[in-house]
Each structure stands twice: as C-alpha cells, then as structure tokens.
Design a protein around this motif. Structure first.
Motif, short mmCIF file in Angstrom:
data_model
loop_
_atom_site.label_atom_id
_atom_site.label_comp_id
_atom_site.label_asym_id
_atom_site.label_seq_id
_atom_site.Cartn_x
_atom_site.Cartn_y
_atom_site.Cartn_z
N ALA A 23 31.20 38.40 30.04
CA ALA A 23 30.99 39.72 29.44
C ALA A 23 30.49 40.72 30.48
N TYR A 24 29.64 40.26 31.38
CA TYR A 24 29.12 41.16 32.42
C TYR A 24 30.25 41.71 33.29
N ALA A 25 31.17 40.84 33.68
CA ALA A 25 32.30 41.29 34.50
C ALA A 25 33.13 42.34 33.77
N LEU A 26 33.34 42.14 32.47
CA LEU A 26 34.14 43.08 31.69
C LEU A 26 33.38 44.39 31.45
N LEU A 27 32.09 44.30 31.18
CA LEU A 27 31.30 45.50 30.92
C LEU A 27 31.13 46.35 32.18
N GLU A 28 31.03 45.69 33.32
CA GLU A 28 30.97 46.44 34.57
C GLU A 28 32.27 47.21 34.79
N ARG A 29 33.36 46.63 34.34
CA ARG A 29 34.65 47.33 34.42
C ARG A 29 34.67 48.54 33.50
N LEU A 30 34.07 48.38 32.30
CA LEU A 30 34.04 49.49 31.33
C LEU A 30 33.12 50.62 31.78
N GLY A 31 31.97 50.26 32.36
CA GLY A 31 30.98 51.26 32.74
C GLY A 31 30.11 51.67 31.56
N TRP A 34 36.79 28.76 33.65
CA TRP A 34 37.04 30.13 33.22
C TRP A 34 38.17 30.71 34.06
N ARG A 35 39.02 31.50 33.43
CA ARG A 35 40.15 32.12 34.12
C ARG A 35 40.21 33.60 33.76
N VAL A 36 40.60 34.40 34.71
CA VAL A 36 40.64 35.84 34.50
C VAL A 36 42.06 36.36 34.71
N LEU A 37 42.48 37.23 33.82
CA LEU A 37 43.76 37.91 33.93
C LEU A 37 43.50 39.40 34.04
N ARG A 38 44.17 40.03 34.99
CA ARG A 38 44.03 41.49 35.12
C ARG A 38 45.35 42.08 35.57
N SER A 39 45.52 43.32 35.22
CA SER A 39 46.73 44.04 35.63
C SER A 39 46.42 44.81 36.90
N VAL A 40 47.15 44.51 37.98
CA VAL A 40 46.94 45.16 39.27
C VAL A 40 48.26 45.78 39.71
N GLU A 41 48.29 47.12 39.71
CA GLU A 41 49.49 47.86 40.11
C GLU A 41 50.72 47.40 39.33
N GLY A 42 50.51 47.22 38.04
CA GLY A 42 51.63 46.85 37.17
C GLY A 42 51.97 45.37 37.17
N ARG A 43 51.25 44.59 37.97
CA ARG A 43 51.51 43.15 38.03
C ARG A 43 50.34 42.38 37.45
N LEU A 44 50.66 41.25 36.83
CA LEU A 44 49.64 40.41 36.23
C LEU A 44 49.09 39.44 37.27
N ARG A 45 47.79 39.48 37.46
CA ARG A 45 47.15 38.58 38.42
C ARG A 45 46.23 37.61 37.67
N LYS A 46 46.39 36.32 37.96
CA LYS A 46 45.59 35.28 37.31
C LYS A 46 44.78 34.54 38.36
N GLU A 47 43.48 34.41 38.10
CA GLU A 47 42.58 33.76 39.04
C GLU A 47 41.56 32.91 38.28
N VAL A 76 38.71 43.30 27.51
CA VAL A 76 38.67 44.76 27.41
C VAL A 76 40.00 45.28 27.92
N GLU A 77 40.21 46.57 27.83
CA GLU A 77 41.45 47.12 28.36
C GLU A 77 41.55 46.84 29.85
N GLY A 78 42.64 46.21 30.25
CA GLY A 78 42.90 45.95 31.66
C GLY A 78 42.49 44.58 32.16
N GLN A 79 41.70 43.84 31.37
CA GLN A 79 41.23 42.55 31.87
C GLN A 79 40.88 41.60 30.72
N GLN A 80 41.21 40.34 30.92
CA GLN A 80 40.91 39.30 29.94
C GLN A 80 40.33 38.09 30.68
N ILE A 81 39.27 37.53 30.12
CA ILE A 81 38.65 36.33 30.68
C ILE A 81 38.58 35.29 29.58
N TYR A 82 39.00 34.07 29.89
CA TYR A 82 38.99 33.02 28.86
C TYR A 82 38.60 31.68 29.48
#
Length: 339
Positions: A57-65, A321-334, A290-296
């Motif tokens: 949640a912290y990673a996602l909330l930092e993204r939200l601001g 835990w795995r994170v999905l984010r959209s980077v320059e229109g591409r899906l990145r999974k880490e 959140v918009e732009g990022q998912q962690i599961y």
C-alpha cells in the motif's frame, strides 16, 4: 524411471490470469465517477489482511501522492487487526479524508479497517461483522487433518458459562476439564488478544470521533454483543451502532462488483496435479491497485502429501509479491521485494 516424477517434470504448470488492462480501465472509471483517487484492496477467500499489505500500500500511495480525499475499496474476510491499524494510519497520512467502499464482505479485521474511515459507503450486498478475537496458536488443538484450529474467547467463555450453570452443585473446576483439550497458554493468549481487539477499535475510531463514550460503546458492541463472529452487520444495523454509513451510488457499486469479478478471476486456483501425492499451486490471494500500478501476492509452490503425518507439506516455494505497472505504454512485471 518413476513415471510420477516424469509427469512432474513434463507437466505444464497452470498460471492464474492477470487482467491488468481490464482492472485499470474499471478503476479509472470509478475514480472519475467519484472525482478522487481509488485504492483497491482485495483478498481472495484464502487471502487475508497482513503486514505485507502495508508495504504494498505504501508503494501505491506514494505513487498517488497527497489528496484531499482517497476512496478505499475493500473486499476481505479479515486477517490481522494490527495490520488494519497500520494500513489506515498509512492511508490517512496521504489523505485529509478516507471514504471506504464496501460492495461485498468487509469482515472481521476488514471491519476494523472500516472503523478508521470517515465514511463507509455500503452496497446492497455489503456487510460488516463482529470483531471478537479468535487466534491460531502454536499450542492450539488439532483438527482431523492435523492442522491447528483457531480458538475464540467467546467460545471459551460460553463453554465455561455453560459448565458452571449445569454443574453448579458439583465440586468441579471448569478449567481443569477444559485444559484437557485447550492448552492454558492458548486461553491466556486469546484473552490477551481480546483486550488488543478493543484497543485497536478505539484507536481506529479516534481518527474521526472525539466522543470517548461513543468510541467505547461502538468498540464494546463489535467485540462482545454479537452471538457469532461472522454475524452480518448490514447498513441499517451499522448505523444503529453509531457508524457513519451511507448507501453507495448504484453505478459505483456496479463497477466495483465488475472489478471484483475480474479480481475473482485472477484469484482462482490454478492447481497442477502430478499424481495423488504431489501437485503445484499457483494462486493470487491479495491484490492492491491504483491507477497505473497493481501489486499482488501469488502463492507459487509444490505440495507433497506426507502419509506418516497425514498432512500436506510445501516444497519449492516461490511465492512472492509481484508488481505490474504501465511504462510508456508497455506492461512491466517485476518481483516486489518485501523483507
């Protein structure tokens, strides 16, 4: 060569679907309807609120601001109440107001989470529950599958009360009989956890309530006044308790139910059976987005049935835990590393 070993080495491991583009579209639409960002928090029936969720949640909330209002969508059967307190504390550091969206179950520790919100919006199928404590201790009794069972203070009190009522004339000690089935340390731990539950409720309610008597009344009601831990507290009952509950907008509720279906599809069990003693499990159990990022969190491990112990044990555990984010229109999974 062992044919079962050969099956294990050649079988294609099933994977759960990841529906990031679809969940993102719905989350974006819900945020636009509410005119505020939405943090989605979803547990499968085999997932639960845990301390690892706080890091995600912290990673996602930092993204939200920082925002004036953040909406929190919750679908959960509960989990760790202390993690609920940490989650709400974290969210409130990023928002002046927190409004919780509950279209479905928001039970146990998830109800605790709801107590910290300024406003709870409930859909037609939503419910909260009591928060009386039960726990699984290292010394808890074993069930027929040789697993530890949870023990609740309410159950213990009812057994002792019934014993004292029916054996009032006999010189018998209820605890002496109970200790044959439940270890004394388990009873002590459950009693301590019950005090913790009341304290957590008080702390969460104090985020938006100042009347200490009202806080104590709500905390006591949720901890002691319901006959069942899973008793469904619907919108009307929640209002009577003293919670700030409102009906959810129908369009928002419909979108959240659609989002829940997508998460449910992601959270389906993907089990690969090698033989009657060995299998591999892949299952997404906790999702935050959140918009732009998912962690599961995904369970990813082998299971082996040990006959002599009559239980399943895990091997080759690659759960993480795995994170999905959209980077320059591409899906990145880490991999999302949480210590």
């Amino acid at each position: 060569m062992d044919s079962s070993a050969d099956n294990a080495s050649t079988a294609k491991i099933k994977q759960p679907p990841v529906l990031f583009s679809k969940t993102q579209a719905l989350l974006s639409r819900i945020g636009k309807r509410l005119n505020a960002p939405v943090l989605a928090y979803w547990n499968s029936p085999r997932g639960s609120i845990c301390h690892g969720d706080v890091m995600a949640a912290y990673a996602l909330l930092e993204r939200l601001g920082q925002h004036e209002t953040i909406y929190l969508f919750v679908k959960s059967d509960g989990g760790n109440g202390q993690a609920s307190l940490r989650l709400m504390n974290l969210i409130r550091q990023h928002a002046g107001q927190v409004k919780l969206l509950a279209p479905l179950e928001c039970s146990s520790a998830a109800t605790m989470l709801a107590l910290g919100a300024d406003e709870i919006q409930m859909g037609p199928m939503a419910y909260l529950t009591a928060v009386d404590t039960s726990l699984t201790h290292e010394l808890s009794p074993l069930d027929r599958e040789n697993d530890r069972v949870s023990v609740s203070l309410d159950e213990l009190n009812r057994v002792i009360g019934r014993w004292n009522t029916e054996n009032s004339q006999a010189n018998l000690n209820a605890y002496q009989a109970l200790f044959q089935y439940v270890h004394p340390l388990v009873i002590g731990a459950v009693d301590r956890a019950s005090s913790l539950s009341v304290m957590l409720c008080r702390e969460l309610l104090s985020y938006h309530l100042t009347d200490e008597s009202k806080i104590m009344e709500i905390a006591h009601t949720l901890n002691a006044k319901y006959p069942s831990h899973g008793y469904p507290i619907m919108r009307g009952e929640a209002k009577k308790i003293g919670l700030n509950v409102l009906p959810m907008d129908k369009q928002v509720n419909d979108d959240l139910l659609a989002l829940n279906l997508l998460y449910g599809e992601m959270g389906q069990r993907a089990t690969t059976d090698f033989d009657e003693f060995r299998s591999h499990s892949n299952e997404i159990i906790n999702i935050l987005e959140v918009e732009g990022q998912q962690i599961y969190f995904q369970n990813d491990k082998d299971w082996f049935y040990r006959n002599e112990e009559r239980r399943w044990i895990t091997m080759n555990d690659n759960s993480n835990w795995r994170v999905l984010r959209s980077v320059e229109g591409r899906l990145r999974k880490e991999v999302f590393h949480i210590a």
